[in-house]
Design an enzyme around this catalytic site. Sequence first.
Site, PDB file in Angstrom:
ATOM      1  N   TYR A 138       0.883  -1.259   0.043  1.00 52.17           N
ATOM      2  CA  TYR A 138      -0.004  -0.109   0.120  1.00 52.17           C
ATOM      3  C   TYR A 138       0.865   1.405   0.103  1.00 52.17           C
ATOM      4  O   TYR A 138       1.875   1.295   0.557  1.00 52.17           O
ATOM      5  CB  TYR A 138      -0.831   0.036   1.369  1.00 52.17           C
ATOM      6  N   TYR A 194      -0.616 -10.327   0.357  1.00 54.37           N
ATOM      7  CA  TYR A 194       0.489  -9.891   0.944  1.00 54.37           C
ATOM      8  C   TYR A 194       0.455 -10.546   2.442  1.00 54.37           C
ATOM      9  O   TYR A 194      -0.526 -10.780   3.022  1.00 54.37           O
ATOM     10  CB  TYR A 194       0.677  -8.327   1.015  1.00 54.37           C
ATOM     11  N   ARG A 246      -2.922 -12.110   3.427  1.00 63.71           N
ATOM     12  CA  ARG A 246      -4.282 -11.715   2.935  1.00 63.71           C
ATOM     13  C   ARG A 246      -4.175 -12.034   1.365  1.00 63.71           C
ATOM     14  O   ARG A 246      -3.563 -11.906   0.641  1.00 63.71           O
ATOM     15  CB  ARG A 246      -4.259  -9.896   2.946  1.00 63.71           C
ATOM     16  N   HIS A 254      -7.331  -8.292  -2.589  1.00 67.78           N
ATOM     17  CA  HIS A 254      -8.607  -7.768  -2.313  1.00 67.78           C
ATOM     18  C   HIS A 254      -8.540  -6.236  -2.518  1.00 67.78           C
ATOM     19  O   HIS A 254      -7.630  -5.628  -2.464  1.00 67.78           O
ATOM     20  CB  HIS A 254      -9.008  -8.025  -0.729  1.00 67.78           C
ATOM     21  N   HIS A 291     -10.380  -2.703  -1.020  1.00 68.29           N
ATOM     22  CA  HIS A 291     -11.574  -2.330  -0.168  1.00 68.29           C
ATOM     23  C   HIS A 291     -12.540  -1.268  -0.947  1.00 68.29           C
ATOM     24  O   HIS A 291     -12.122  -0.646  -1.649  1.00 68.29           O
ATOM     25  CB  HIS A 291     -10.668  -1.366   0.985  1.00 68.29           C
TER      26      HIS A 291
END
Lengths: 211, 241
Positions: free
Chosen positions: B111, B150, B160, B163, B165
């Site tokens: 991110y 990740y 995870r 995905h 959000h």
Amino acid sequence: MEQPNFKPTAELMLRETASQTAGPYVHIGLALDVAGLPERDDEIWNRMASDSADGERITVVGRVIDGNGDLVRDALLEAWQADGNGDYQPVYDSQANFNSFGRTATTAEGNSEWTLHTIKPGAISRADGKIMAPHINLAVFARGVNIQLQTRLYFEDESEANAQCPVLNAVESPMRRQTLIACRESDESGGTRYRLDIVLQGEGETVFFDY
Amino acid sequence: MTTQRRFVERDRNWHPPAYAPGYKTSIPRSPSQALVSLQNPSVSELTGPDFRKLRMGAHDNDLLMNFRDAEQPGLPVGERIILFGRVVDQFGKPVPHTLVEMWQANAGGRYRHKKDAYLAPLDPNFGGVGRCLTDEDGWYRFRTIKPGPYPWPNGINSWRPAHIHVSVMGPSISTRLITQMYFEGDPLIPICPIVQTLNDPEAVQTMIGRLDMARSRPMDALAWRFDLVVRGELQTWFENQ
């Protein structure tokens, strides 16, 4: 007798998409300034009232605290409140003097306070004629919060209205009602500031609502 | 005058519980007291923001373009995808002009956030945030790259699934919803501690985006469809409630 084609309405309804935590990086999505990302033209943020808005200008601040007493530094809060006359202004318009909707966030650094620059809301009449004391609806999103927590902020200097408020009185324990009431103080420039910490768990746990 | 509605009660057993010990961060962040149910929701709960005047930038819903500038004129690395779907309520009624926002990791699973220290590199051409309003019929659309999976420090070896959000407002603050879209067929979905906060496997299915070859663009981008269902409106309520 059983009717073969009968199904309860609930089964015919679509199921709501399930909620998931907003995660630790909600700021890059919904609070770009706090994340240090370049802001877009029209960001939804925490200045809900301009200098020329009608009503009493106030600042509302607080922290978010977890069950260990630690600061929750990655929370996003959404505010929804009436104007000084007790009317909601739902059409979000960055050019307007007042918006009923705002966002704020706690931060990774410092004392990690969230802040709203707004006006003090007016009291609101409910359909049953009961008067709700001035309040701000707050929703808390954060890592570890699987579906947002919904609460209300009331004002310490409205004790008479607070005592009559049907929503505050729906909270059985008078002690727990106190978790919704912000303390009044003066800010550095002599303006009015209200302070409320949101405690997610344990001693002094904030009242959260389902509606 | 504000429009007021009543909504179908939220089924909190369908949503993940606040306390889900397999997802460790929920342990200190879940209320221990019961929620106080408002038997008589008021205008304060039954209304919400209307974003039709929010000014969108030209590329707000195009993550391939919206982090570009003169110094970073390139395209993001990764699989180009179209993410689209329809926002409807529980009665199948489209939700027009509502704000859909999204954020995500880059193709390497990192991110653009100062707290993300994962060793995958940042992509100089990718910011990872988008927004748009649904159209008259409730449709929304983004162009982006497929995020990477990740690792994260929940268990010793927790990962995870890929995905995105997704945040949707709906007609009221009562319909407000933030979720995550997962990609159909990803083997990490069933072993993810955050997905596992849900008790019902059918509820997990509501978070799965589906590959849509009919909307994919040849030699350009695969399309993933993710429809969102927000709480259903029961009836128009009295304006002065």
